[in-house]
Design an enzyme around this catalytic site. Structure first.
Site, PDB file in Angstrom:
ATOM      1  N   HIS A 199      18.306 -24.106 -29.046  1.00  0.00           N
ATOM      2  CA  HIS A 199      16.867 -23.679 -28.754  1.00  0.00           C
ATOM      3  C   HIS A 199      16.410 -23.141 -29.855  1.00  0.00           C
ATOM      4  CE1 HIS A 199      19.253 -23.874 -25.016  1.00  0.00           C
ATOM      5  NE2 HIS A 199      18.234 -24.606 -24.558  1.00  0.00           N
ATOM      6  N   ASP A 245      19.641 -20.163 -30.774  1.00  0.00           N
ATOM      7  CA  ASP A 245      20.914 -20.553 -30.543  1.00  0.00           C
ATOM      8  C   ASP A 245      21.515 -21.946 -30.807  1.00  0.00           C
ATOM      9  OD1 ASP A 245      20.076 -22.205 -28.395  1.00  0.00           O
ATOM     10  OD2 ASP A 245      20.483 -20.874 -26.698  1.00  0.00           O
ATOM     11  N   SER A 259      15.603 -26.876 -20.527  1.00  0.00           N
ATOM     12  CA  SER A 259      15.657 -25.450 -21.012  1.00  0.00           C
ATOM     13  C   SER A 259      14.799 -24.862 -22.053  1.00  0.00           C
ATOM     14  CB  SER A 259      17.261 -25.258 -21.362  1.00  0.00           C
ATOM     15  OG  SER A 259      17.366 -26.046 -22.489  1.00  0.00           O
TER      16      SER A 259
END
Length: 369
Positions: A337, A334, A44
């Site tokens: 990340h 977040d 991600s």
């Protein structure tokens, strides 16, 4: 007659001017391109939208407030307030950000020549690392997909030309965090089946196998990002009453990185034409966290977008979440990340940084080699 000569002369001058302008335009648009293509593999941290096409995955970012600072100000599937490391590395190379592989296959596009992203949120070096997220594209499958792309490029350009392009292209790999989370977040009984040292050694071995496959497919220039100090992200701090980093997870990441460096050094001596940049993500990210003010940050523990708890780390970044007004103040977007601002520092350092962080050569030196 004189009139005809004038027209011919006039047209000739216009043609010369047009060609001159085309040359200038070509140099302007292509002069900063440092590599033919960028192929991205990972999780991600560099997913640019592949997971949007995975119907069962819950690891998605194709909704607000993700993308709030992206050029379109819309969520694209990037787990970021704006651009992520894949986008920023492409910028450095003078390339457009490589499109998600699954988007190309859904639109039946054959435009693979400037690069493709295979990265997927929740992906790991090991198959099955994504069980928490129900569905992702593990590294093994990402390399499988590249094999398909390599075949298409060869079919379009011929074997010699395809190999020439692939040998000069950049292969960036950012993966391993989910494997670390999977082991150090598991129950004690699961951890007792294999020691931390054995686990990270198996990670290195599995990664090395996939890297060799990419080499066999024609890759020669590799940019490998080590696993960061993942124990210091908000989700891991949130599990500690003192908000301290999860040192067990950091220990695993650090040991994996050491094994990875050794594996890359082995390949450089064993594989003809193999070149690489290893980026010490662990050290650089730890600097951002421990000395945020030096890098222009005010908050290095809490997530910008999230909900509940002191660190906004009880919830992911969702449409119902609150988010900070100045994202460039935060290291973390977040609970997992980094913000675009943090990613820019990471990519800038990988591209131009000293041997202390990017070795044996940095990315700029790699593409010039």
């Amino acid at each position: 007659m004189a009139s005809s000569l004038y027209v011919v002369k006039h047209n000739f001058i216009l043609t010369i001017m047009f060609c001159f302008m085309m040359i200038i335009n070509f140099k302007y648009t292509r002069g900063d391109q440092l590599a033919p293509a960028l192929f991205v593999f990972g999780d991600s941290l560099v997913d640019v939208g592949n997971n949007n096409h995975l119907p069962f995955s819950i690891a998605k970012a194709n909704f607000p407030h993700n993308g709030i600072d992206f050029p379109t100000h819309k969520a694209t599937g990037r787990f970021s307030n704006g651009k992520n490391a894949a986008d920023l590395l492409a910028e450095k190379l003078g390339l457009v950000s490589p499109p998600p592989y699954l988007t190309l296959t859904h639109t039946k596009s054959s435009n693979f020549s400037s690069g493709v992203s295979f990265a997927s949120g929740g992906a790991g070096i090991f198959d099955g690392t994504d069980q928490l997220y129900r569905q992702s594209i593990p590294l093994t499958k990402q390399v499988d997909y590249f094999g398909i792309v390599q075949g298409k490029i060869t079919q379009q350009l011929g074997q010699i030309e395809a190999q020439k392009i692939l040998s000069k292209s950049v292969f960036a790999i950012v993966i391993g965090s989910n494997d670390i989370f999977g082991y150090f977040g598991s129950s004690a009984s699961s951890q007792n089946k294999v020691t931390p040292q054995q686990y990270v050694a198996s990670m290195v071995l599995a990664f090395k196998g996939q890297l060799k496959r990419l080499y066999d497919f024609g890759g020669r220039k590799f940019v490998i990002f080590g696993v960061a100090a993942v124990g210091c992200c908000p989700s891991q701090r949130d599990g500690n009453k003192t908000e301290a980093c999860n040192e067990a997870a950091n220990f695993g990441a650090s040991n994996y990185d050491k094994g990875l460096i050794s594996a890359l050094q082995d390949y450089q001596t064993q594989l003809k034409g193999f070149q690489y940049t290893y980026f010490d993500t662990y050290a650089v990210f730890l600097n951002l966290i421990q000395q945020p003010a030096i890098y222009g940050f005010k908050e290095a523990k809490a997530a910008c977008c999230g909900g509940l708890g002191n660190l906004h780390a009880k919830l992911a970044c969702l449409p119902i979440s609150t988010y900070c007004s100045n994202r460039s103040d935060h290291v973390f977007w977040d609970l997992y990340h980094p913000t675009e601002a943090a990613d820019r520092i990471i990519v800038d350092t990988a591209f131009n940084g000293p041997r202390k962080f990017a070795f044996p050569i940095n990315v700029k030196q790699l593409v010039a080699a």
